[in-house]
Design an enzyme around this catalytic site. Structure first.
Site, PDB file in Angstrom:
ATOM      1  N   ARG A  16       0.840  -1.208   0.000  1.00  0.00           N
ATOM      2  CA  ARG A  16       0.000   0.000   0.000  1.00  0.00           C
ATOM      3  C   ARG A  16       0.872   1.254   0.000  1.00  0.00           C
ATOM      4  NH1 ARG A  16      -3.626  -3.602   2.247  1.00  0.00           N
ATOM      5  NH2 ARG A  16      -5.406  -3.795   0.839  1.00  0.00           N
ATOM      6  N   ASP A  45      -0.536  -6.249  -3.584  1.00  0.00           N
ATOM      7  CA  ASP A  45      -1.950  -5.926  -3.365  1.00  0.00           C
ATOM      8  C   ASP A  45      -2.459  -5.114  -4.553  1.00  0.00           C
ATOM      9  OD1 ASP A  45      -4.542  -5.371  -2.039  1.00  0.00           O
ATOM     10  OD2 ASP A  45      -3.495  -6.102  -0.260  1.00  0.00           O
ATOM     11  N   HIS A 108      -7.125  -9.366  -4.580  1.00  0.00           N
ATOM     12  CA  HIS A 108      -6.200  -8.279  -4.234  1.00  0.00           C
ATOM     13  C   HIS A 108      -5.116  -8.117  -5.296  1.00  0.00           C
ATOM     14  CE1 HIS A 108      -7.500  -6.866  -0.229  1.00  0.00           C
ATOM     15  NE2 HIS A 108      -7.969  -8.080  -0.075  1.00  0.00           N
ATOM     16  N   GLU A 173     -10.806 -11.880   1.111  1.00  0.00           N
ATOM     17  CA  GLU A 173     -11.601 -10.940   0.332  1.00  0.00           C
ATOM     18  C   GLU A 173     -11.512 -11.183  -1.182  1.00  0.00           C
ATOM     19  OE1 GLU A 173     -11.460  -7.135   3.327  1.00  0.00           O
ATOM     20  OE2 GLU A 173      -9.675  -7.456   2.107  1.00  0.00           O
TER      21      GLU A 173
HETATM   22  C1  ACM Z   1      -7.396  -8.570   5.805  1.00  0.00           C
HETATM   23  O1  ACM Z   1      -7.519  -7.677   6.677  1.00  0.00           O
HETATM   24  N1  ACM Z   1      -7.864  -8.372   4.580  1.00  0.00           N
HETATM   25  C2  ACM Z   1      -6.764  -9.844   6.102  1.00  0.00           C
END
Ligand code: ACM
Length: 386
Positions: A16, A45, A108, A173
């Site tokens: 990030r 990510d 991600h 996610e």
């Molecule tokens: C997470 O916080 N996406 C593992």
């Protein structure tokens, strides 16, 4: 004196916001002082890819750069070299810390999609590296041979750089219903194989990735997701992380039944990017997680030994969407990391909030001296120590 748990980790997120190795070393100095022994490095990510891979030059020229961060209008970029990562591993090893690389799959992956759209179910050449936070639909497609060639190259680099026997494969996610469930290649594959849903496909995908890493002598770890567990995607003996707010007690029970090892990164105690004092910048959504709240962590969540003996430790996560530099990172990580460290080290009957507070007073200056405590620059409005 000996630790309650063998796994006492912190996770950093240079995907990030890029963190130069020199800064990671400063982060590691404090970790070592507080007897953390695992550093998970979240290398990829939606917002950036930081691991160079031979044969894939666009990771550097495209995936490691973005136009701005959180609408600030300022370009951001960063890529480690292989040698820098090896240096980090060596620096950590000298301080008793194992470095665990994380390559997040299948989701991600918007930064990867910006460079190699052909790896995805619905290739879009206009994809750009993501500039803000949030979950995306950029999941790699398991039915493209070039995807497997790519990950073979990624895993070979990991083997060269990281001596750890573990690779964290993310697995959090990943909206399968909006991606694989609708991908023509996936649909045909599931029909051919008589698979009833995307989770069967996912299980095969994780198994394949896991076997590729096993060839290099490595085991996988994943963020625990309940729908994945329901679909039997985790294999006996794997270690997973509980992280979602409110789900840890039930996850302790479920993972015990499944024969998994569990590391506690519970959202309500261990998310160290969250504000720690009421009034501190919560970015509009983060729950305030006070030092006392972090300190309240009992990794077993009060469960008796026989129900919790698969818990191997604790981990604080320092997500980086809003932490652009080392000062910001340390500002949010401490002093709560001291609470996580104690939760990982000391049995509950040797701990008390009053005693911790008293000890911490002596550590205040020691910790503050290690970073540039500039609230203007870190855009914080309250000091981290009160
Ligand atoms: C997470 O916080 N996406 C593992």
């Amino acid at each position: 004196d000996e630790p309650r748990y063998p796994w006492r980790g912190l996770m950093v997120d240079p995907a990030r916001h890029f963190i130069p190795v020199k800064d990671l070393e400063k982060f590691v100095d404090l970790m070592a002082y507080y007897k953390f022994n695992k550093l998970q490095i979240h290398l990829t990510d939606d917002q950036g890819w930081r691991l160079p891979v031979p044969g894939y030059p666009k990771l550097k020229s495209i995936s490691s750069k973005r136009k701005e961060s959180m609408r600030n209008g300022t370009p951001h970029e960063g890529m480690y070299t292989k040698q820098e990562l090896k240096d980090l591993v060596e620096y950590c090893a000298a301080r008793g810390i194992e470095v665990i690389p994380e390559i997040d799959v299948p989701g991600h992956n918007q930064a990867l999609a910006a460079a190699y759209p052909e790896f995805f179910c619905f290739p879009n050449p206009d994809t750009k590296v993501k500039t803000d936070e949030g979950v995306t639909l950029h999941l790699i497609c398991p039915h493209k041979p070039e995807v497997w060639e790519f990950y073979a190259a990624v895993f070979k680099e990991l083997k060269d750089i990281f001596p750890s026997g573990i690779v964290h494969l993310g697995g959090d996610e990943a909206p399968l219903e909006k991606t694989w469930a609708q991908c023509p290649l996936s649909i045909r594959y599931r029909e051919q194989k008589g698979m009833k849903d995307v989770h069967e496909e996912l299980k095969e995908f994780i198994k394949k990735m896991s076997s590729m890493l096993a060839v290099h002598g490595k085991r996988i770890q994943l963020w625990y997701e309940k729908p994945w567990a329901k679909a039997n995607i985790y294999s006996k003996g794997d270690a997973v992380f509980t992280w979602r707010m409110g789900q840890t007690p039930s996850t302790i029970t479920e993972t015990k039944k499944q024969g998994l090892s569990l590391i506690i990164a519970a959202g309500e105690h261990c998310y160290l990017d969250y504000p720690q004092i009421p009034g501190q910048n919560n970015r509009g959504w983060m729950p305030t997680t006070t030092l006392e709240q972090s300190y309240k962590l009992d990794p077993a969540f009060g469960k008796p030994e026989k129900e919790a003996n698969h818990i191997i430790g604790v981990q604080g996560t320092v997500w980086g969407e809003h932490l652009p530099a080392l000062d910001h990172i340390l500002y949010r990580t401490y002093p709560r990391a001291c609470a996580i460290a104690e939760a990982g080290w000391s049995p509950m009957n040797a701990r008390s909030w009053e005693n911790f507070r008293r000890k911490l007073a002596d550590h205040r200056q020691f910790i503050l001296k290690r970073f540039n405590y500039d609230m203007e620059r870190t855009k914080e409005n309250e000091p981290p120590f009160k």
